[in-house]
Every structure is written in C-alpha cells, then in structure tokens.
Design an enzyme around this catalytic site. Structure first.
Site, PDB file in Angstrom:
ATOM      1  N   ASN A   8       2.067  47.501  15.039  1.00  0.00           N
ATOM      2  CA  ASN A   8       1.545  46.145  15.231  1.00  0.00           C
ATOM      3  C   ASN A   8       2.712  45.307  15.757  1.00  0.00           C
ATOM      4  O   ASN A   8       3.576  44.891  15.001  1.00  0.00           O
ATOM      5  CB  ASN A   8       1.020  45.598  13.895  1.00  0.00           C
ATOM      6  N   ARG A 102      -2.297  48.015  17.410  1.00  0.00           N
ATOM      7  CA  ARG A 102      -3.159  46.849  17.287  1.00  0.00           C
ATOM      8  C   ARG A 102      -2.984  45.988  18.543  1.00  0.00           C
ATOM      9  O   ARG A 102      -1.863  45.657  18.916  1.00  0.00           O
ATOM     10  CB  ARG A 102      -2.760  46.035  16.071  1.00  0.00           C
ATOM     11  N   HIS A 191      -9.687  39.333  13.951  1.00  0.00           N
ATOM     12  CA  HIS A 191      -9.659  39.992  12.628  1.00  0.00           C
ATOM     13  C   HIS A 191     -10.754  41.057  12.527  1.00  0.00           C
ATOM     14  O   HIS A 191     -11.176  41.420  11.424  1.00  0.00           O
ATOM     15  CB  HIS A 191      -9.905  38.986  11.476  1.00  0.00           C
ATOM     16  N   ARG A 252      -2.885  26.490  11.442  1.00  0.00           N
ATOM     17  CA  ARG A 252      -3.844  26.162  12.511  1.00  0.00           C
ATOM     18  C   ARG A 252      -4.945  25.250  11.986  1.00  0.00           C
ATOM     19  O   ARG A 252      -5.401  25.406  10.856  1.00  0.00           O
ATOM     20  CB  ARG A 252      -4.489  27.438  13.055  1.00  0.00           C
ATOM     21  N   GLU A 344      -7.638  37.727  -1.626  1.00  0.00           N
ATOM     22  CA  GLU A 344      -7.429  38.744  -2.661  1.00  0.00           C
ATOM     23  C   GLU A 344      -6.770  38.182  -3.911  1.00  0.00           C
ATOM     24  O   GLU A 344      -6.872  38.770  -4.984  1.00  0.00           O
ATOM     25  CB  GLU A 344      -6.559  39.885  -2.103  1.00  0.00           C
ATOM     26  N   GLU A 395      -5.715  47.097   7.349  1.00  0.00           N
ATOM     27  CA  GLU A 395      -5.903  47.200   8.793  1.00  0.00           C
ATOM     28  C   GLU A 395      -5.191  48.425   9.369  1.00  0.00           C
ATOM     29  O   GLU A 395      -5.680  49.040  10.316  1.00  0.00           O
ATOM     30  CB  GLU A 395      -5.409  45.907   9.466  1.00  0.00           C
TER      31      GLU A 395
END
Ligand code: ADP
Length: 407
Positions: A8, A102, A191, A252, A344, A395
C-alpha cells in the site's frame, strides 16, 4: 506454501504485509513513513508461530523501529528488503507467489482485481487526474515493486471496485450531463476493499446468505465512509468523485454546500489549492476542535471543551442522517457493522450513532458494546430486529485473497 506480499504505497508512506495464505495469517508487516522528508520512520513487525501443532497456536510478535532518511519509493523498497533480510522472514525462503497492490482510483474502467501489465500501469497513471494525491503514489509503488519482484505476477486491487455496482441514480451528480461526462464527474466511492470484506464477514459470522440481506457498513477511521450493501452489492456509498464527500472525517469536511467554496473564493480570496488544503487537511474534527483523533475529541468533550463537544455532535449528527437515508434507500436493514479505528474502538460513537434507530428495531446491548474483545462480535441486544456488529477490517488480507483469485 503460498505467500502474498501486499503493498500500500501512499504519497509519503509505504505499508507492506507478507501473508501466508494457506493459513491466512500475516508473517510480517511494516510501515515506512515520511518518505522524502529529512527523517523517515521505519517499523517492521514479525509474527512467529510459537506452537505450530496446537489448534490455536500462540503468535509471538517482535517489533523493530528506527529513524533514517529515505528519499523516495525506490529507497523505501530497498529499506523494506533490508528489513526482511535482517529481521526476517527471509524472503528467499518465504518467496511471494504474487504481489498485491492497493490502488485508490480505478475510475469506471476497473471493477475487479487486475493483473498488472504496461497497459494497466498506463491506465492507473491516466486515472491520476481523478486522484492526484493517490494514484501517482500507488503507481510509484507498483513500478518500484515490479523492479524488485520481477518474476511474479503483480495484481492491483482498487478502492473503487466494490462500488461499480452503484446504480446510475446513486452515482450521478445532478449537473450539466455533457460536462459531467466529458470530465468523468460522478460518484465512484472508496474504501471498497474494506466494505466488501466487512459485509462478507458479517454475513458469514451470522450464518446468513449474503445475497439475502441488507447491510449498512460504517468504516470510521481517519477517513470515513458508509455503504449500503443490498444482497451483496454496493448500492449507495457516501464518498464521491473523491474521498472528500460524505461523513465528517479526521481532517476532511465531508459534505458541504459547494457554494461555500464559491463564497470563500469570492469573499476570502482563497485559491483552488488553498481550498483543496482547507477541505482535505484542515477540516473535519481537526478544523472544528483542533484534533483529528477521536480519542482527543472524546477526552476534550468529557473535560468540558465546547469545541470538542460541537465536533462530536456534528460527527454523530452526520452519521445518523446517513443511516436514516441509507435505510430508506434499502427499504429496511438487517445488519449494521462498524469497522476501522473509530468504528472498532469508540463505544460511545457506536451507541450514539444508532441511538435514534429504535423505530426500525435497532437495540444495542450496552454491556456487549462496552466489552473490549478482539475479533468480530455482536453488540445488539437479543431482541434487536437488526444485528449490529463490530467487524475488524483487514484490507491486506482482502487484497491478498483477491490477488490469489486472479493469478
Ligand atoms: P486510517 O483511516 O488512517 O486507516 P484507522 O482506521 O487506523 O485510520 O483509524 C484511526 C483513527 O481511529 C484515529 O485517528 C482515532 O480517531 C481512532 N481511534 C483509534 N483508537 C481509538 C479509540 N480507542 N477510541 C476512539 N477512537 C479511536
């Protein structure tokens, strides 16, 4: 043995993970951050199975960290190889059969994991117009990795791919159709790897057929998005042309009246790059309360800090609005899942986000919600009409699975 290396590659970071896919466990993983700055940080973690014969083997973890200058992605890859050589596992013994990458933006072109060819590389580069912050860095990682692992297939897994099932009514912005088409302005969603992994695991955990249930997945990390999954297909998602739209995030803004930008441009004289910086890097929780980490917001609100309180309330208000809208789009909901750092871990966020959904039969069990346990678990009460779950996302594992599926 089949090992997959997952890469990634961000604009100033390189995250990697070596997975043993016969057991679906991570053997080692690492993160190199602040690439290109005077001092970069390097962390490499090795997992060793201490008792391989046992049904639930003990996994030992050893972590190595240091600081040093790393100029670019090629140097970062060299550093990664040196870390494997020095601390293990030795890559010649645990040779990856493939490398999975990714990639953030696959546009409308990529809807499945794809084996890298020069033409695929070119198209990822071309999609940089839609993701100028992400795709060039993803591509730099692919180029650097292909130079090092030149005898195995490389596969790209796109953040947008899972959302290619959005119907036109969900992905179309109501602007001049000709201009939108010409510049590929539409909602793509992000995502996707996480939303796919979480929705599939939720169905599996509950022993329900994924193609028979309606789900909401809240991926709440530093970036945050929610997806409505109808019988296994993404039909609505909160991020749009870019990962800026939708929920309140760490830095953001999420949704904002586009005319606010026109106003700020005309009245405050802010240029395009300043507005970009404002909305992507200086907004969200950070803009409202001075911290982008939900733990600091919760602590601030507890200590009576008004700005933290307001930031938290705006965050929750947006979650509730999206939950309601998406349940209406789905015509009801069977399963709601929370994942990523906030989803989580933040007990209060989960409880507050769903507190007004009693009218669709959502009932959280406060004790289950407050319990800290690893792995997937149910937090709804036994008499809840909707199953509410915490599903740790993975992921890297999902990218490795998808990588193996196409080689
Ligand atoms: P990223 O989007 O960078 O992958 P993560 O999914 O790792 O982010 O989420 C990081 C965020 O999770 C942190 O910025 C913080 O806001 C939040 N977080 C982590 N642990 C907790 C916790 N115990 N309570 C509340 N929020 C947490």
């Amino acid at each position: 043995m089949s090992h997959v290396l997952v890469i990634n590659s961000g604009s100033s970071s390189l995250k990697y993970s070596l997975l043993d896919m016969t057991r679906e466990v991570e053997l080692a993983g690492g993160l190199i951050e602040r690439i290109g700055q005077p001092v970069s940080t390097v962390a490499h973690t090795v997992h060793t199975v201490a008792s391989p014969g046992e049904p639930t083997p003990t996994i030992l973890e050893a972590r190595y960290e240091d600081d040093r200058p790393i100029a670019d992605h090629d140097e970062a890859f060299a550093a990664m190889l040196a870390l494997f050589a020095e601390h293990g596992p030795v890559l010649t013994e645990h040779r990856p059969v493939a490398v999975g990458h990714r990639v953030v933006h696959g546009g409308a072109r990529f809807y499945a994991p794809t084996v890298v060819t020069p033409d695929v590389e070119r198209q990822i580069g071309e999609l940089s117009v839609l993701a100028p912050l992400h795709n060039p860095a993803n591509l730099a990682g692919i180029v650097a990795a292909r130079a090092v692992f030149d005898d195995v297939p490389h596969v790209v897994v796109f953040d947008t791919a899972f959302h290619q099932t959005l119907p036109p009514a969900a992905y179309t912005y109501a602007i001049d159709a000709q201009i939108a088409r010409e510049h590929r302005v539409r909602r793509y969603g992000f995502h996707g790897t996480s939303h796919k992994y979480v929705s599939e695991h939720a169905a599996e955990f509950l022993g329900r057929a994924n193609d028979s249930i309606r789900q909401l997945v809240f991926h709440l990390g530093n970036g945050a998005s929610v997806t409505a999954v109808d019988r296994g297909r993404s039909v609505e998602t909160s991020m749009g042309l870019t990962p800026l739209e939708g929920l309140v995030m760490g830095t953001r803004s999420g949704d904002i009246d586009p005319a606010a930008l026109l106003h700020l441009s005309r009245r405050a004289g802010l240029g395009i790059d300043e507005l970009d910086d404002l909305l992507n890097k200086r907004s969200g929780l950070l803009g409202l309360a001075g911290h982008n980490d939900m733990r600091d917001i919760l602590a601030g609100a507890d200590a009576g800090d008004e700005a933290s309180r307001l930031a938290y309330d705006v965050y929750i208000h947006r979650l509730r609005a999206y939950a309601g809208a998406y349940i209406a789009q789905l015509g009801g909901v069977d399963v709601i899942s929370f994942t990523a750092g906030v989803g989580e871990n933040a007990v209060k966020v989960r409880a507050d986000a769903l507190a007004t959904l009693g009218f669709v039969g959502v009932r959280i069990d406060p004790h289950r919600n407050a319990e800290r346990a690893p792995g997937i678990r149910r937090i709804s009460a036994d008499d809840s009409a909707v199953d509410v779950l915490v599903v740790p996302t993975d992921e890297e594992l999902e990218i490795a699975r998808q990588t193996l599926s196409v080689i």
